[in-house]
Design a protein around this motif. Sequence first.
Motif, PDB file in Angstrom:
ATOM      1  N   LEU A 179      40.864  13.295 -20.927  1.00 45.26           N
ATOM      2  CA  LEU A 179      41.187  14.068 -22.112  1.00 45.26           C
ATOM      3  C   LEU A 179      39.982  14.950 -22.410  1.00 45.26           C
ATOM      4  CD1 LEU A 179      43.023  14.716 -24.496  1.00 45.26           C
ATOM      5  CD2 LEU A 179      42.023  12.772 -25.704  1.00 45.26           C
ATOM      6  N   LEU A 180      40.114  16.232 -22.098  1.00 49.38           N
ATOM      7  CA  LEU A 180      38.985  17.151 -22.239  1.00 49.38           C
ATOM      8  C   LEU A 180      38.631  17.381 -23.699  1.00 49.38           C
ATOM      9  CD1 LEU A 180      36.973  19.117 -20.902  1.00 49.38           C
ATOM     10  CD2 LEU A 180      38.756  20.871 -21.078  1.00 49.38           C
ATOM     11  N   GLY A 181      39.656  17.529 -24.529  1.00 46.11           N
ATOM     12  CA  GLY A 181      39.362  17.772 -25.926  1.00 46.11           C
ATOM     13  C   GLY A 181      40.615  17.991 -26.759  1.00 46.11           C
ATOM     14  N   ILE A 182      40.454  17.822 -28.058  1.00 45.65           N
ATOM     15  CA  ILE A 182      41.517  18.032 -29.033  1.00 45.65           C
ATOM     16  C   ILE A 182      41.137  19.251 -29.860  1.00 45.65           C
ATOM     17  CG2 ILE A 182      42.733  17.043 -31.003  1.00 45.65           C
ATOM     18  CD1 ILE A 182      41.848  14.261 -29.835  1.00 45.65           C
ATOM     19  N   LEU A 183      42.052  20.210 -29.918  1.00 49.77           N
ATOM     20  CA  LEU A 183      41.786  21.460 -30.622  1.00 49.77           C
ATOM     21  C   LEU A 183      42.628  21.523 -31.882  1.00 49.77           C
ATOM     22  CD1 LEU A 183      40.537  24.339 -30.691  1.00 49.77           C
ATOM     23  CD2 LEU A 183      42.566  25.105 -29.427  1.00 49.77           C
ATOM     24  N   GLY A 206      36.347  11.416 -32.781  1.00 50.03           N
ATOM     25  CA  GLY A 206      34.935  11.736 -32.614  1.00 50.03           C
ATOM     26  C   GLY A 206      34.661  12.997 -31.819  1.00 50.03           C
ATOM     27  N   GLU A 207      33.812  12.880 -30.796  1.00 52.68           N
ATOM     28  CA  GLU A 207      33.360  14.023 -30.021  1.00 52.68           C
ATOM     29  C   GLU A 207      34.459  14.639 -29.156  1.00 52.68           C
ATOM     30  OE1 GLU A 207      29.955  12.906 -27.783  1.00 52.68           O
ATOM     31  OE2 GLU A 207      28.643  12.719 -29.554  1.00 52.68           O
ATOM     32  N   ARG A 208      35.596  13.955 -29.034  1.00 46.07           N
ATOM     33  CA  ARG A 208      36.691  14.542 -28.269  1.00 46.07           C
ATOM     34  C   ARG A 208      37.310  15.733 -28.995  1.00 46.07           C
ATOM     35  NH1 ARG A 208      40.196   9.627 -25.525  1.00 46.07           N
ATOM     36  NH2 ARG A 208      38.575   8.933 -24.062  1.00 46.07           N
ATOM     37  N   VAL A 209      37.072  15.838 -30.292  1.00 45.18           N
ATOM     38  CA  VAL A 209      37.590  16.968 -31.057  1.00 45.18           C
ATOM     39  C   VAL A 209      36.628  18.147 -30.898  1.00 45.18           C
ATOM     40  CG1 VAL A 209      38.353  17.788 -33.319  1.00 45.18           C
ATOM     41  CG2 VAL A 209      38.580  15.360 -32.718  1.00 45.18           C
ATOM     42  N   PHE A 210      37.152  19.299 -30.520  1.00 50.03           N
ATOM     43  CA  PHE A 210      36.314  20.489 -30.395  1.00 50.03           C
ATOM     44  C   PHE A 210      35.701  20.849 -31.748  1.00 50.03           C
ATOM     45  CE2 PHE A 210      38.989  21.153 -26.622  1.00 50.03           C
ATOM     46  CZ  PHE A 210      38.022  21.542 -25.692  1.00 50.03           C
ATOM     47  N   ASP A 211      34.474  21.343 -31.709  1.00 49.76           N
ATOM     48  CA  ASP A 211      33.840  21.822 -32.941  1.00 49.76           C
ATOM     49  C   ASP A 211      34.590  23.036 -33.490  1.00 49.76           C
ATOM     50  OD1 ASP A 211      31.851  19.888 -32.777  1.00 49.76           O
ATOM     51  OD2 ASP A 211      30.520  21.169 -31.605  1.00 49.76           O
ATOM     52  N   THR A 212      35.094  23.860 -32.600  1.00 54.25           N
ATOM     53  CA  THR A 212      35.824  25.057 -32.994  1.00 54.25           C
ATOM     54  C   THR A 212      37.185  24.698 -33.570  1.00 54.25           C
ATOM     55  OG1 THR A 212      34.801  26.185 -31.107  1.00 54.25           O
ATOM     56  CG2 THR A 212      36.616  27.313 -32.204  1.00 54.25           C
ATOM     57  N   THR A 213      37.559  25.321 -34.665  1.00 54.28           N
ATOM     58  CA  THR A 213      38.914  25.211 -35.190  1.00 54.28           C
ATOM     59  C   THR A 213      39.559  26.595 -35.148  1.00 54.28           C
ATOM     60  OG1 THR A 213      38.190  25.596 -37.468  1.00 54.28           O
ATOM     61  CG2 THR A 213      38.337  23.298 -36.726  1.00 54.28           C
ATOM     62  N   ALA A 247      36.035  29.239 -25.983  1.00 52.52           N
ATOM     63  CA  ALA A 247      35.794  29.433 -24.556  1.00 52.52           C
ATOM     64  C   ALA A 247      34.373  29.035 -24.174  1.00 52.52           C
ATOM     65  CB  ALA A 247      36.063  30.891 -24.174  1.00 52.52           C
ATOM     66  N   VAL A 248      33.409  29.369 -25.030  1.00 56.12           N
ATOM     67  CA  VAL A 248      32.020  28.980 -24.768  1.00 56.12           C
ATOM     68  C   VAL A 248      31.886  27.462 -24.827  1.00 56.12           C
ATOM     69  CG1 VAL A 248      29.643  29.135 -25.614  1.00 56.12           C
ATOM     70  CG2 VAL A 248      31.109  31.171 -25.637  1.00 56.12           C
ATOM     71  N   GLU A 249      32.502  26.855 -25.823  1.00 55.33           N
ATOM     72  CA  GLU A 249      32.442  25.397 -25.957  1.00 55.33           C
ATOM     73  C   GLU A 249      33.112  24.720 -24.769  1.00 55.33           C
ATOM     74  OE1 GLU A 249      33.421  21.918 -29.284  1.00 55.33           O
ATOM     75  OE2 GLU A 249      34.015  23.987 -29.674  1.00 55.33           O
ATOM     76  N   LEU A 250      34.221  25.293 -24.307  1.00 57.41           N
ATOM     77  CA  LEU A 250      34.944  24.715 -23.173  1.00 57.41           C
ATOM     78  C   LEU A 250      34.112  24.738 -21.902  1.00 57.41           C
ATOM     79  CD1 LEU A 250      37.868  23.739 -22.163  1.00 57.41           C
ATOM     80  CD2 LEU A 250      38.060  26.072 -21.307  1.00 57.41           C
ATOM     81  N   LEU A 254      32.877  21.687 -19.441  1.00 52.69           N
ATOM     82  CA  LEU A 254      33.184  21.645 -18.008  1.00 52.69           C
ATOM     83  C   LEU A 254      31.934  21.677 -17.145  1.00 52.69           C
ATOM     84  CD1 LEU A 254      36.208  24.124 -17.854  1.00 52.69           C
ATOM     85  CD2 LEU A 254      36.290  21.626 -17.784  1.00 52.69           C
ATOM     86  N   GLY A 255      30.799  21.960 -17.741  1.00 51.88           N
ATOM     87  CA  GLY A 255      29.557  22.031 -16.987  1.00 51.88           C
ATOM     88  C   GLY A 255      29.386  23.329 -16.235  1.00 51.88           C
ATOM     89  N   LEU A 256      30.076  24.389 -16.672  1.00 55.41           N
ATOM     90  CA  LEU A 256      29.954  25.687 -16.022  1.00 55.41           C
ATOM     91  C   LEU A 256      28.799  26.472 -16.627  1.00 55.41           C
ATOM     92  CD1 LEU A 256      33.729  26.725 -15.907  1.00 55.41           C
ATOM     93  CD2 LEU A 256      32.347  25.855 -14.022  1.00 55.41           C
ATOM     94  N   ASP A 257      28.343  27.487 -15.901  1.00 54.40           N
ATOM     95  CA  ASP A 257      27.292  28.371 -16.370  1.00 54.40           C
ATOM     96  C   ASP A 257      27.793  29.131 -17.594  1.00 54.40           C
ATOM     97  OD1 ASP A 257      25.213  30.129 -16.666  1.00 54.40           O
ATOM     98  OD2 ASP A 257      25.833  31.436 -15.024  1.00 54.40           O
ATOM     99  N   VAL A 258      27.023  29.136 -18.674  1.00 51.77           N
ATOM    100  CA  VAL A 258      27.452  29.818 -19.899  1.00 51.77           C
ATOM    101  C   VAL A 258      26.753  31.156 -20.082  1.00 51.77           C
ATOM    102  CG1 VAL A 258      27.996  27.662 -21.065  1.00 51.77           C
ATOM    103  CG2 VAL A 258      25.712  28.643 -21.319  1.00 51.77           C
ATOM    104  N   GLU A 259      25.987  31.608 -19.092  1.00 53.26           N
ATOM    105  CA  GLU A 259      25.228  32.845 -19.253  1.00 53.26           C
ATOM    106  C   GLU A 259      26.122  34.066 -19.337  1.00 53.26           C
ATOM    107  OE1 GLU A 259      22.296  33.148 -16.233  1.00 53.26           O
ATOM    108  OE2 GLU A 259      21.158  31.400 -16.910  1.00 53.26           O
ATOM    109  N   THR A 260      27.369  33.949 -18.861  1.00 52.42           N
ATOM    110  CA  THR A 260      28.257  35.103 -18.872  1.00 52.42           C
ATOM    111  C   THR A 260      29.017  35.243 -20.185  1.00 52.42           C
ATOM    112  OG1 THR A 260      29.967  33.748 -17.829  1.00 52.42           O
ATOM    113  CG2 THR A 260      28.615  35.125 -16.390  1.00 52.42           C
TER     114      THR A 260
END
Length: 283
Positions: A179-183, A206-213, A247-250, A254-260
Amino acid sequence: MGHIIAVANQKGGVGKTTTSINLAAALAAQGRPVLLVDIDPQGNATSGLGGAKLEGGSAYGALLGEELLADKVRATDFSNLYIIPSEVDLCGAEIELPQGADFLMRLRLALEPLREADGYDVVLVDCPPSTGILTLNAFVAADAVLVPLQCEYYALEGMTMIQGLVQKVRGAGNPELELLGILMTMFDGRTRLSQQVLEEVREHFGERVFDTTIPRTTRLAEAPSHGKPVREYAPHNSGAAAYDVLAVELVRRLGLDVETAPEDVVVHQPGAVDGSPLAQEGG
C-alpha cells in the motif's frame, strides 16, 4: 524499470480517475515518461485526457492473450504522457477472463514487456470502482496501490476492504504488493467534517497517508469536460498545485530522483479552496 501503481477504490466518486489523470500529468511535467492504463470500461481517464474510446483500442485483446499491449499505447497531447485507452468492450473481460487458469495474471503478463523495455518511469493503472476481475488483475500486476479517499465518514469503510484485498493478492500471486499511500481528496478546509475525517484517517493509518491533500475545486471538476488535466486547463488553480506537490511526494516514496521536480511547484496548504464546493468528476 518503471514502477507500476494501481489507483483504486471500490467506491465511485472519490476522485480516483481525477487523481490518475492529474498525477500522471504532474509526473510527466517533471520530465518523466508516464503511461496511464485505463482499464475502467467507463473510460473517464481516456476522455479526461482528450482521447477517444475506439473499438479495439484498449487492453481488452491483450488481456485475452490475443494482442500485444504495447500496440495499444497512444501519445496524448501532453509531453511525456502516454495512454492505453479504454473501451466499453472491457466489460466483457469480467466474464471472459475467469475462463482461463491464469486469469488473475493476464494484465501482469501483458505489462511485462513494457516494464522490461524500461521506457516509463511510472505506469499508473486506473481501476474500475469495484473489486472485480479487472481490479484484481491490476493489483496482481502492480508494485503498489494508491488509494484516493474522499473526506467523508464512509471513507474508512472502503479502506478496510482495500486492505483486505491487498492481503489476499499478496497470497495469490503478488507477495511484493504494498500500500503505497492513501490520498485524501475533496478536502474543504471550511468544514469541520473534512478536518475531522482527515485527522481520523491519519490517526488510523499514520505515515501511509500522504501529506498532500487534494482540495475540492470548481476547476478540478471542469477540466475533464475539456479533455485536459487541471494543470493545463487552469494552471494556477489550487488543485493543480496540489497534484504537483503530490507528484514530488510520490517520487520520494518510490525512491526516484526528485531533481527534475518543477521549480514553480507551490505547496498546497490544507484548507485552501478554489471556487464553489463542487464534487470532482470522472472517478
